[in-house]
Write a protein that holds these residues in place. Structure first.
Motif: not given
Ligand code: DQA
Length: 165
Positions: A114-123
């Motif tokens: 689980v992740h709060l943010s969407n890592p795929a849309a980040r750096e």
């Protein structure tokens, strides 16, 4: 009350009902840490949400947070044979901890990342998850709702409503 009449989530949970919720580095700072990305809710708020969802579906949530990779590895070892599932937000360890990958690979239960943010849309460096290949699935980008969804996923998989490869 007999065990059968106890409301879900009370009494001592057996391995079939126990879920280890694991929080990695810096998640202890939630609420304070980059609220524009991670929101204003604290880790305690997310744990309460997961426990609340667990109660609704008959799962007991045991939570641990650590900023130390080895401690998280040992917590996964300790979950073997004792829990039905691990729900893990490994923080930045998600992207490079092959030790945590291997620990989860040796875990026989359900694994939900689980992740709060969407890592795929980040750096770019956040696009690789070394946890994903040893997880049944990943919930990302929905903020605190992700913790409730992760508990739901565990419940559904246990109930056989979702198939495991
Ligand atoms: C995170 C995403 C990771 O990339 C980051 O390092 C975190 C939090 C999340 O929940 O969105 O610490 O896991």
């Amino acid at each position: 009350m007999t065990p059968e009449t106890l409301p879900a989530g009370t009494g001592s949970p057996g391995p079939a009902e126990l879920v280890l919720l694991l929080s990695g580095p810096n998640l202890d700072l939630l609420g304070d840490r980059q609220p524009e990305i991670y929101g204003t809710e604290t880790l305690a708020d997310h744990v309460v949400a997961a426990a609340d969802e667990g109660q609704a579906v008959g799962l007991h949530i045991e939570h641990h947070q650590s900023n130390h990779e080895g401690e998280l590895v040992e917590l996964v070892h300790g979950a073997r044979g004792r829990t039905a599932a691990v729900i893990v937000n490994a923080g930045a360890l998600t992207h490079y901890s092959w030790a945590l990958h291997d620990a989860l690979a040796a875990y026989e239960g359900i694994v939900v990342e689980v992740h709060l943010s969407n890592p795929a849309a980040r750096e770019d460096w956040r696009h690789l998850s070394v946890i994903a290949p040893v997880a049944d699935g990943t919930v990302a980008g929905f903020g605190g709702l992700g913790y409730r969804l992760a508990v739901q996923a565990v419940a559904r998989i246990r109930a056989g409503a979702a198939s495991r490869p």
